[in-house]
Design a protein around this motif. Sequence first.
Motif, PDB file in Angstrom:
ATOM      1  N   GLY A 164       0.743  -1.204   0.010  1.00 19.27           N
ATOM      2  CA  GLY A 164      -0.080   0.140  -0.121  1.00 19.27           C
ATOM      3  C   GLY A 164       0.881   1.290  -0.097  1.00 19.27           C
ATOM      4  N   MET A 165       2.026   1.231  -0.008  1.00 18.07           N
ATOM      5  CA  MET A 165       3.171   2.334  -0.299  1.00 18.07           C
ATOM      6  C   MET A 165       3.699   2.281  -1.789  1.00 18.07           C
ATOM      7  SD  MET A 165       4.758   1.944   3.407  1.00 18.07           S
ATOM      8  CE  MET A 165       5.180   0.350   3.132  1.00 18.07           C
ATOM      9  N   TYR A 166       4.188   3.549  -1.986  1.00 13.67           N
ATOM     10  CA  TYR A 166       4.659   3.984  -3.293  1.00 13.67           C
ATOM     11  C   TYR A 166       6.216   4.237  -3.221  1.00 13.67           C
ATOM     12  CZ  TYR A 166       0.023   3.560  -4.993  1.00 13.67           C
ATOM     13  OH  TYR A 166      -1.340   2.929  -5.479  1.00 13.67           O
ATOM     14  N   PHE A 167       6.855   3.661  -4.197  1.00  6.71           N
ATOM     15  CA  PHE A 167       8.356   4.134  -4.178  1.00  6.71           C
ATOM     16  C   PHE A 167       8.924   4.644  -5.446  1.00  6.71           C
ATOM     17  CE2 PHE A 167       7.261   0.984  -0.786  1.00  6.71           C
ATOM     18  CZ  PHE A 167       8.233   1.257   0.118  1.00  6.71           C
ATOM     19  N   TRP A 181     -16.612  -7.195   0.895  1.00 11.59           N
ATOM     20  CA  TRP A 181     -16.182  -5.874   0.498  1.00 11.59           C
ATOM     21  C   TRP A 181     -14.667  -6.072   0.497  1.00 11.59           C
ATOM     22  CZ3 TRP A 181     -19.387  -2.215  -1.181  1.00 11.59           C
ATOM     23  CH2 TRP A 181     -20.871  -2.295  -0.894  1.00 11.59           C
ATOM     24  N   TYR A 182     -14.262  -5.350  -0.620  1.00 12.63           N
ATOM     25  CA  TYR A 182     -12.649  -5.375  -0.806  1.00 12.63           C
ATOM     26  C   TYR A 182     -12.183  -4.137  -1.337  1.00 12.63           C
ATOM     27  CZ  TYR A 182     -13.519  -6.586  -5.539  1.00 12.63           C
ATOM     28  OH  TYR A 182     -14.025  -6.521  -6.957  1.00 12.63           O
ATOM     29  N   VAL A 183     -10.855  -3.808  -1.214  1.00 13.54           N
ATOM     30  CA  VAL A 183     -10.076  -2.715  -1.668  1.00 13.54           C
ATOM     31  C   VAL A 183      -9.896  -2.910  -3.060  1.00 13.54           C
ATOM     32  CG1 VAL A 183      -8.059  -1.238  -1.474  1.00 13.54           C
ATOM     33  CG2 VAL A 183      -9.084  -2.426   0.584  1.00 13.54           C
ATOM     34  N   PRO A 184     -10.426  -1.779  -3.879  1.00 14.79           N
ATOM     35  CA  PRO A 184     -10.373  -2.080  -5.382  1.00 14.79           C
ATOM     36  C   PRO A 184      -8.776  -1.643  -5.731  1.00 14.79           C
ATOM     37  CG  PRO A 184     -11.413   0.239  -4.738  1.00 14.79           C
ATOM     38  CD  PRO A 184     -11.099  -0.777  -3.610  1.00 14.79           C
ATOM     39  N   ALA A 211     -12.681   7.295   9.372  1.00 18.30           N
ATOM     40  CA  ALA A 211     -13.675   5.894   8.916  1.00 18.30           C
ATOM     41  C   ALA A 211     -13.307   5.143   8.031  1.00 18.30           C
ATOM     42  CB  ALA A 211     -15.165   6.254   9.164  1.00 18.30           C
ATOM     43  N   ILE A 212     -13.043   6.052   6.746  1.00 19.24           N
ATOM     44  CA  ILE A 212     -12.740   5.213   5.465  1.00 19.24           C
ATOM     45  C   ILE A 212     -11.263   4.680   5.610  1.00 19.24           C
ATOM     46  CG2 ILE A 212     -12.026   5.910   3.128  1.00 19.24           C
ATOM     47  CD1 ILE A 212     -14.027   8.015   3.008  1.00 19.24           C
ATOM     48  N   GLN A 213     -10.340   5.419   6.289  1.00 20.88           N
ATOM     49  CA  GLN A 213      -9.022   4.677   6.475  1.00 20.88           C
ATOM     50  C   GLN A 213      -9.141   3.433   7.256  1.00 20.88           C
ATOM     51  OE1 GLN A 213      -6.297   5.631   4.826  1.00 20.88           O
ATOM     52  NE2 GLN A 213      -7.592   6.896   3.782  1.00 20.88           N
ATOM     53  N   TRP A 214     -10.031   3.573   8.269  1.00 16.96           N
ATOM     54  CA  TRP A 214     -10.106   2.240   9.120  1.00 16.96           C
ATOM     55  C   TRP A 214     -10.635   1.279   8.377  1.00 16.96           C
ATOM     56  CZ3 TRP A 214     -14.480  -0.488  10.718  1.00 16.96           C
ATOM     57  CH2 TRP A 214     -14.187  -1.631  11.650  1.00 16.96           C
ATOM     58  N   VAL A 215     -11.763   1.328   7.677  1.00 16.47           N
ATOM     59  CA  VAL A 215     -12.476   0.181   6.925  1.00 16.47           C
ATOM     60  C   VAL A 215     -11.299  -0.393   5.855  1.00 16.47           C
ATOM     61  CG1 VAL A 215     -14.184  -0.032   5.394  1.00 16.47           C
ATOM     62  CG2 VAL A 215     -14.753   1.176   6.929  1.00 16.47           C
ATOM     63  N   ARG A 216     -10.358   0.708   5.242  1.00 19.50           N
ATOM     64  CA  ARG A 216      -9.745   0.274   4.333  1.00 19.50           C
ATOM     65  C   ARG A 216      -8.508  -0.954   5.087  1.00 19.50           C
ATOM     66  NH1 ARG A 216      -7.483   1.907  -0.352  1.00 19.50           N
ATOM     67  NH2 ARG A 216      -8.785   3.297  -0.547  1.00 19.50           N
ATOM     68  N   GLN A 217      -8.100  -0.511   6.446  1.00 22.83           N
ATOM     69  CA  GLN A 217      -7.121  -1.297   7.121  1.00 22.83           C
ATOM     70  C   GLN A 217      -7.845  -2.673   7.316  1.00 22.83           C
ATOM     71  OE1 GLN A 217      -5.802   0.238  10.980  1.00 22.83           O
ATOM     72  NE2 GLN A 217      -4.631   1.589   9.603  1.00 22.83           N
ATOM     73  N   GLN A 218      -9.342  -2.649   7.756  1.00 24.87           N
ATOM     74  CA  GLN A 218      -9.821  -3.830   7.978  1.00 24.87           C
ATOM     75  C   GLN A 218     -10.016  -4.948   6.768  1.00 24.87           C
ATOM     76  OE1 GLN A 218     -10.471  -4.148  11.318  1.00 24.87           O
ATOM     77  NE2 GLN A 218      -9.545  -2.060  11.153  1.00 24.87           N
ATOM     78  N   VAL A 219     -10.090  -4.365   5.606  1.00 24.39           N
ATOM     79  CA  VAL A 219     -10.531  -4.993   4.426  1.00 24.39           C
ATOM     80  C   VAL A 219      -9.297  -5.340   3.490  1.00 24.39           C
ATOM     81  CG1 VAL A 219     -13.150  -4.627   4.415  1.00 24.39           C
ATOM     82  CG2 VAL A 219     -11.605  -3.292   3.056  1.00 24.39           C
ATOM     83  N   LEU A 271      -5.198   4.208  14.214  1.00 23.71           N
ATOM     84  CA  LEU A 271      -6.419   5.465  13.663  1.00 23.71           C
ATOM     85  C   LEU A 271      -7.134   5.666  14.711  1.00 23.71           C
ATOM     86  CD1 LEU A 271      -7.072   3.943   9.879  1.00 23.71           C
ATOM     87  CD2 LEU A 271      -6.060   6.262  10.696  1.00 23.71           C
ATOM     88  N   PHE A 272      -7.680   6.830  15.043  1.00 29.29           N
ATOM     89  CA  PHE A 272      -8.642   7.266  16.183  1.00 29.29           C
ATOM     90  C   PHE A 272      -9.945   7.777  15.116  1.00 29.29           C
ATOM     91  CE2 PHE A 272     -10.154  10.550  18.895  1.00 29.29           C
ATOM     92  CZ  PHE A 272     -10.356   9.657  20.057  1.00 29.29           C
TER      93      PHE A 272
END
Length: 922
Positions: free
Chosen positions: A710-713, A832-835, A744-752, A736-737
Amino acid sequence: MSNQQDLGFAKPQTNDGPVECLGKTFESDDARRAHFLNLLREKLQDPEFRGTPGFPKGSDEAILGLSDPPYYTACPNPFLGDFARLHGQPYDPSEGYEREPFAVDVSVGKTDQLYKAHGYHTKVPHLAIVPSILHYTRPGDLVLDGFCGSGMTGLAAQWCGSAPANYRQQLEAEWKATGHSPPEWGVRRVVLNDLGPAASFIAAGYNIPFDVGLFEREARRILSEVEHEIGWMYECLHTDGRTTGRINYMVWTEVFSCPECAGDVSFLEEALDGENHKTRDTFPCPHCKADLKKDRLERIFDTSLDPVTKEPWRRIRLRPVLVNYSVGKTTHERPVAESDLSILERVNALTYPAETPASPFPIERMYHGSRLAPKGFTHVHHLYLPRAIHAVSALWRKANSVADPSIRRALRFWLDSHLVNLSIQNRYRPHVSFPYNPLSGVYYVASMISEADYQKAYENKLKRMLSAFQQTTRFRPADVAIATGDCASLGLHDSCIDYIFTDPPFGENIYYADLNFIVEAWFGVLTNTDAEAIVDRPKAKGFVEYQELMRRCFEEYHRVLKPGRWMTVVFSNSSNGIWRAIQEAMGTAGFVVADVRTLDKKQGSYRQVTSSAVKQDLVISAYKPTEALTHSFELGHATADGAWAFVKEHLGNVPVFVGRASEGEVVAERTAQMLLDRMIAFHVQRGISVPLSGPEVLQGLAQRFPERDGMYFLPDQVAEYDRKRTSVSELRQLSLFVSDEASAIQWVRQQVQDKPQSFQDLQPQFMRELQAWAKYEKTVELKVILDQSFLYYDGRGPVPSQIHRYLSTNFKDLRNLEKEDRRLVEKARDRWYVPDPNKQAEREFVREKALLKEFEEYKTTTQRKLKVFRTEAVRAGFKACWQERDYGMIVKVAEKLPEAVLQEDEKLLMYYDNALTRLGDE
């Protein structure tokens, strides 16, 4: 890093012969000093020079008396430019220079002898700064700290060339263990500046070497002479009625009046619990036995003739009640006796010395003025009891009469260290063994005061200084230049500084100018508060004024720093609004933040800061963009190529890998969202439109840069990341808090991200995370977040790769199955998944349309203030208005938002501030 204890340093460098200074040769150091003092004296006659922003308030003689030019001036230093030209290297764009961000541990070295030699309101220990200077610079480079305080950055720069062998060996071993290349040892030259004369004087005391042996002889001579003159003031009679003892401290109490019977109430005698040595919440009146609390007591005032101003002086009633003294090596304590009162009467009958500072406090412009004036303390001398005035004045007079300027400065440094401790701000705290207990950061006169013995205070300080300053005997005065003035007007030429380390004032944490007033009054040179970067209501400085003052300072930092070089900012404030103001000021000035970290004290490591909540000291690493990147934006318009050039340079400046032991960490600055935010900010803060949309950036990142976790180099960084990634067993996600839609979007992204899940799986977890949802933030249902930002597999068609990867890895019976296999499809259904990046761009486009539709409602609403709103919609709307150059609409909607929201949201604040600037320009 352990504290430095080895005192095996070289002997002091003496130079009684010719002296080289700023390219000139003088027959002696006295000749050098005379020459530059004459130049400074002439400069002080120039009204334009005295009109320099931040020029302190003081006479020519007072400024000259403190100064030792060109090394140190108690005003703006007119020799800084010459110092930088002579010792610095001109900027060379072809020079190969690459560094990653480096975080310092601001807690290291707080027990070091040198660090403790002189106190100041805030200090980052020099041993905490040394590794950072070694990382970013080479020997001979120029380091700058425009908010130098007590001069710890200067100590660190010089320490790089004088650190003893055991320190070097330990740091080298630590760096080797973490894969860091070895440091290049050697002195870095340093430019220090502070607005406060008290601060720059302490910095000079720390950084300009002096003959420690000669200092000791003069200090002991002065103590002996003063004791001979006034020692009788600190004598007391032992309980045997014959033996003379020496006072360690005398305790004074405030005397109140009982609201019931009007009888006198000695606070210490009635409220202090003799067993546990703490004050009781309630206590009986000694006369009428009524239950009393301190806030019920009525103050008693005495009026007398002010011994200095000769005007009536109305002050709270204070009475001596207890004396702690020594006879030989034995300590005793007893109530104040008639013999003690007799000595006090003799002292009170004496005329105050000429050295007594009689400056009136600027009460109306002081935040803590309300703590002083109502009790009758309106002038500096009011904060000293008569005995202390005579003792400190005698010491000050004798120190000022010493002929050798460097020894005179060292003596003043020594005396300065106890000026507050010997005042009536020293609280009596019988349950605390340390004898000096003024309340830090405020002016506060307690109802129980400890009047300390000057002799013990300075004897003990002398011992500690002698030990500590053995560590600086190899310092050279030519390696440092110290100024007193505004950080926004340093007098250096462009692009001459190699590295900046700075710990600036943060909001209303500490009122430096106010707190320094008592010390600066003894020097006769006071801070010019007009340029003080602070939130201070009595001085009519609010959040906006503070941000503007900081912006000017960061602009000056940006001007003098070489392109491609680094600045480290230590941030110490729990206010999210101040944190946002600092970020905005840095960005507007031209800096790009590459890393923000805080020390995890439990783990002894640094953690990235990714939310707006600030509760610990932060270490901010920022760089000045290269000339090549800057030139591409000079024409005032943006191009896609320029935007990608920024992303490429930013990726080159952020850490490739962060981790320790068996755990790696996602680098926030390498994530798509952070790269998009940084790119947008870079354009907005330069007043130009953003050439790429969010979806375009998401697509472009996948096409231009390799992706890992999930990181770019950059292409040449991937091999290093892959190698280091294999050395850890776990990659820890960003903490995340969840308080709004974005988090919330970042939290969901981490979960899926690694485990695609169904709505039913996610919903209970999501509800638990909503406990801290901001009260102004419109609640966004999980279903909406999933629909707008993620993809859903309904069981039709092949199983998406993201889900297939998870299932085949975690379920043995599903391995090696085709994506159309019925068993795999059944297990994957409803997840649900990350596109992938291309699909993500499509989702972002759809989501942005929905957000802008909602923003239209905020534009047209008749509500004066929006109480509940969708922050993401406001952010999207502000971005669209910026692209359309509708700056007025940004300001109009911003004024409908709660002020706290606007000040604490980095993106909203950025658009709002820059829109105001553009409207002003038009």
